[in-house]
Design a protein around this motif. Structure first.
Motif, PDB file in Angstrom:
ATOM      1  N   SER A  95       0.839  -1.208   0.000  1.00 39.67           N
ATOM      2  CA  SER A  95       0.000   0.000   0.000  1.00 39.67           C
ATOM      3  C   SER A  95       0.871   1.253   0.000  1.00 39.67           C
ATOM      4  O   SER A  95       1.614   1.507   0.946  1.00 39.67           O
ATOM      5  CB  SER A  95      -0.922   0.023   1.222  1.00 39.67           C
ATOM      6  OG  SER A  95      -1.544   1.281   1.346  1.00 39.67           O
ATOM      7  N   ILE A 144      -0.340   3.643   2.941  1.00 36.63           N
ATOM      8  CA  ILE A 144       0.194   3.309   4.266  1.00 36.63           C
ATOM      9  C   ILE A 144       1.687   3.626   4.320  1.00 36.63           C
ATOM     10  O   ILE A 144       2.198   4.115   5.333  1.00 36.63           O
ATOM     11  CB  ILE A 144      -0.064   1.823   4.595  1.00 36.63           C
ATOM     12  CG1 ILE A 144      -1.564   1.587   4.795  1.00 36.63           C
ATOM     13  CG2 ILE A 144       0.698   1.410   5.854  1.00 36.63           C
ATOM     14  CD1 ILE A 144      -1.924   0.143   5.081  1.00 36.63           C
ATOM     15  N   ASP A 186       2.043   7.227   4.859  1.00 40.24           N
ATOM     16  CA  ASP A 186       1.735   7.520   6.261  1.00 40.24           C
ATOM     17  C   ASP A 186       2.934   7.198   7.141  1.00 40.24           C
ATOM     18  O   ASP A 186       3.304   7.970   8.033  1.00 40.24           O
ATOM     19  CB  ASP A 186       0.512   6.692   6.686  1.00 40.24           C
ATOM     20  CG  ASP A 186      -0.118   7.213   7.963  1.00 40.24           C
ATOM     21  OD1 ASP A 186       0.312   8.278   8.454  1.00 40.24           O
ATOM     22  OD2 ASP A 186      -1.037   6.562   8.483  1.00 40.24           O
ATOM     23  N   ALA A 218      -5.249   0.871   9.436  1.00 39.82           N
ATOM     24  CA  ALA A 218      -5.870   2.202   9.415  1.00 39.82           C
ATOM     25  C   ALA A 218      -6.622   2.484  10.709  1.00 39.82           C
ATOM     26  O   ALA A 218      -6.570   3.601  11.235  1.00 39.82           O
ATOM     27  CB  ALA A 218      -6.802   2.317   8.220  1.00 39.82           C
ATOM     28  N   ASN A 239      -3.974   2.976  13.598  1.00 37.56           N
ATOM     29  CA  ASN A 239      -3.222   4.204  13.390  1.00 37.56           C
ATOM     30  C   ASN A 239      -4.060   5.447  13.662  1.00 37.56           C
ATOM     31  O   ASN A 239      -3.600   6.415  14.280  1.00 37.56           O
ATOM     32  CB  ASN A 239      -2.698   4.231  11.950  1.00 37.56           C
ATOM     33  CG  ASN A 239      -1.563   5.216  11.776  1.00 37.56           C
ATOM     34  OD1 ASN A 239      -0.792   5.461  12.698  1.00 37.56           O
ATOM     35  ND2 ASN A 239      -1.446   5.782  10.602  1.00 37.56           N
ATOM     36  N   THR A 240      -5.294   5.427  13.213  1.00 35.82           N
ATOM     37  CA  THR A 240      -6.174   6.592  13.396  1.00 35.82           C
ATOM     38  C   THR A 240      -6.430   6.858  14.881  1.00 35.82           C
ATOM     39  O   THR A 240      -6.374   8.000  15.341  1.00 35.82           O
ATOM     40  CB  THR A 240      -7.516   6.383  12.667  1.00 35.82           C
ATOM     41  OG1 THR A 240      -7.268   6.177  11.274  1.00 35.82           O
ATOM     42  CG2 THR A 240      -8.417   7.596  12.840  1.00 35.82           C
ATOM     43  N   SER A 270      -4.446   9.464   8.332  1.00 32.31           N
ATOM     44  CA  SER A 270      -4.882   8.156   8.822  1.00 32.31           C
ATOM     45  C   SER A 270      -6.380   7.968   8.620  1.00 32.31           C
ATOM     46  O   SER A 270      -6.844   6.872   8.271  1.00 32.31           O
ATOM     47  CB  SER A 270      -4.539   8.007  10.312  1.00 32.31           C
ATOM     48  OG  SER A 270      -3.152   8.129  10.516  1.00 32.31           O
ATOM     49  N   VAL A 308      -6.861   7.151   5.071  1.00 31.59           N
ATOM     50  CA  VAL A 308      -6.487   5.750   4.864  1.00 31.59           C
ATOM     51  C   VAL A 308      -7.642   4.845   5.270  1.00 31.59           C
ATOM     52  O   VAL A 308      -8.025   3.918   4.547  1.00 31.59           O
ATOM     53  CB  VAL A 308      -5.222   5.399   5.683  1.00 31.59           C
ATOM     54  CG1 VAL A 308      -4.937   3.908   5.613  1.00 31.59           C
ATOM     55  CG2 VAL A 308      -4.028   6.182   5.172  1.00 31.59           C
ATOM     56  N   LEU A 309      -8.207   5.125   6.440  1.00 31.11           N
ATOM     57  CA  LEU A 309      -9.323   4.328   6.952  1.00 31.11           C
ATOM     58  C   LEU A 309     -10.515   4.386   6.007  1.00 31.11           C
ATOM     59  O   LEU A 309     -11.103   3.348   5.651  1.00 31.11           O
ATOM     60  CB  LEU A 309      -9.723   4.849   8.341  1.00 31.11           C
ATOM     61  CG  LEU A 309     -10.891   4.158   9.047  1.00 31.11           C
ATOM     62  CD1 LEU A 309     -10.589   2.684   9.259  1.00 31.11           C
ATOM     63  CD2 LEU A 309     -11.184   4.844  10.379  1.00 31.11           C
ATOM     64  N   ASP A 315      -5.963   2.967  -3.725  1.00 26.61           N
ATOM     65  CA  ASP A 315      -4.771   3.361  -2.958  1.00 26.61           C
ATOM     66  C   ASP A 315      -4.073   4.591  -3.550  1.00 26.61           C
ATOM     67  O   ASP A 315      -3.904   5.599  -2.853  1.00 26.61           O
ATOM     68  CB  ASP A 315      -3.803   2.177  -2.868  1.00 26.61           C
ATOM     69  CG  ASP A 315      -2.627   2.466  -1.945  1.00 26.61           C
ATOM     70  OD1 ASP A 315      -2.820   2.463  -0.724  1.00 26.61           O
ATOM     71  OD2 ASP A 315      -1.515   2.720  -2.459  1.00 26.61           O
TER      72      ASP A 315
END
Length: 306
Positions: free
Chosen positions: A35, A38, A41, A120, A123-124, A158, A161-162, A184
């Motif tokens: 990804s 990611i 990130d 995700a 991380n979020t 994040s 991403v989620l 992505d």
């Protein structure tokens, strides 16, 4: 003051440690699930770690007393470091946008969306927690404010991403599965492209401090209100106010031009005015370097003498 500095160092250390954890997690996980989002990130978090360490070292250096070499303090280092921080972030965003465009033009990128979604979520949650901690204390210094801004960006990255991988999971159950490889790089393009403006704004603001330009209107308005009140009460016809914000310090210079009717007569009267200015601007949570002068001749207030 020392308690405030200790709190600043503690918050910066927390920011560094958490950013390091998510940097390693993001880079490794991004590679494993292929990804780019990611990975971006994780790289952003890795850059944040290095820049946070720089902020921590400079913050500790600034608090060391060295009035002989730095008679006006070391606060100028703060906006210089902030410029460096956001310049690096700007470069990262630009490179990522270019990479995302290349991926879109080459047919997208196959990604393990289920595993990416797990990352995700974790991380979020972590980014939100650190952002709220720093944002609650952002008024303590420009460094903490810059860290809060970084974590705000990371939180939104994040969140994107989620959202992106949640959407990809839903798409995987439909007849539009062929779109999944484009999710992505498309989300990378949106996120990195949007955040390019954040470092540009912060670099511009920091340059204003390096050039010692006028601070935010709120600060100037506050001091003008206090100065106007003093002019009225002490029968002063005119004054010249100069303010510059450098890091967490305000440099304030006020020249009062007196006349025969003015009620400023003794040194004690002058000190009383200085005390009033400090007391009435306590709401501005900055260190203040205050210079107040009194003269009968406006020429001495012009500051551009040959």
């Amino acid at each position: 003051m020392f308690k405030s500095l200790a709190s600043e160092s503690k918050l910066l250390k927390i920011s560094v440690l958490v950013a390091l954890f998510f940097a390693i997690l993001g880079v490794v996980w991004g590679k494993l699930v292929s990804s780019q989002l990611i990975l971006f990130d994780g790289l952003y978090s890795l850059v944040s770690v290095m820049l946070s360490l720089l902020s921590l070292l400079v913050a500790q250096y600034i608090k060391k007393n060295d009035t002989k070499r730095f008679p006006y303090g070391k606060e100028m280092l703060e906006p210089v470091v902030i410029i460096i921080k956001y310049a690096v972030i700007l470069i990262l965003c630009i490179v990522t946008v270019i990479t995302a465009i290349e991926s879109l033009l080459s047919g997208g990128r196959e990604t393990s969306v289920g595993q990416a979604l797990i990352f995700a979520v974790v991380n979020t949650i972590g980014c939100v927690g650190v952002y709220f901690l720093l944002n609650k204390n952002k008024d303590r210094s420009g460094f903490i404010q810059a860290e809060a801004n970084q974590w705000k960006m990371d939180t939104l990255i994040s969140g994107a991403v989620l959202l992106g991988f949640f959407t990809a999971v839903i798409i995987s159950f439909t007849s539009y599965q062929f779109l999944i490889p484009y999710v992505d790089p498309l989300m990378v393009l949106i996120v990195a492209g949007y955040f390019i403006k954040v470092p540009i704004v912060e670099i511009t603001r920091a340059f204003r401090e390096v050039l010692e330009m006028s601070p935010d209107q709120v600060i100037e308005t506050n001091f003008k209100k206090v100065v106007n009140s003093i002019e009225t009460r002490y029968q002063i016809n005119e004054s010249i106010l100069r303010i510059a914000k450098v890091g967490n310090k305000l440099f304030i210079e006020i020249d009062f031009i007196l006349n025969p009717q003015s009620k400023i007569v003794t040194i004690a009267d002058q000190d009383k005015v200085r005390e009033e200015i400090i007391q009435q601007t306590k709401g501005l949570v900055y260190k203040k370097w205050l210079t107040v002068s009194f003269t009968n001749d406006k020429r001495w207030a012009q500051k551009d003498l040959a």
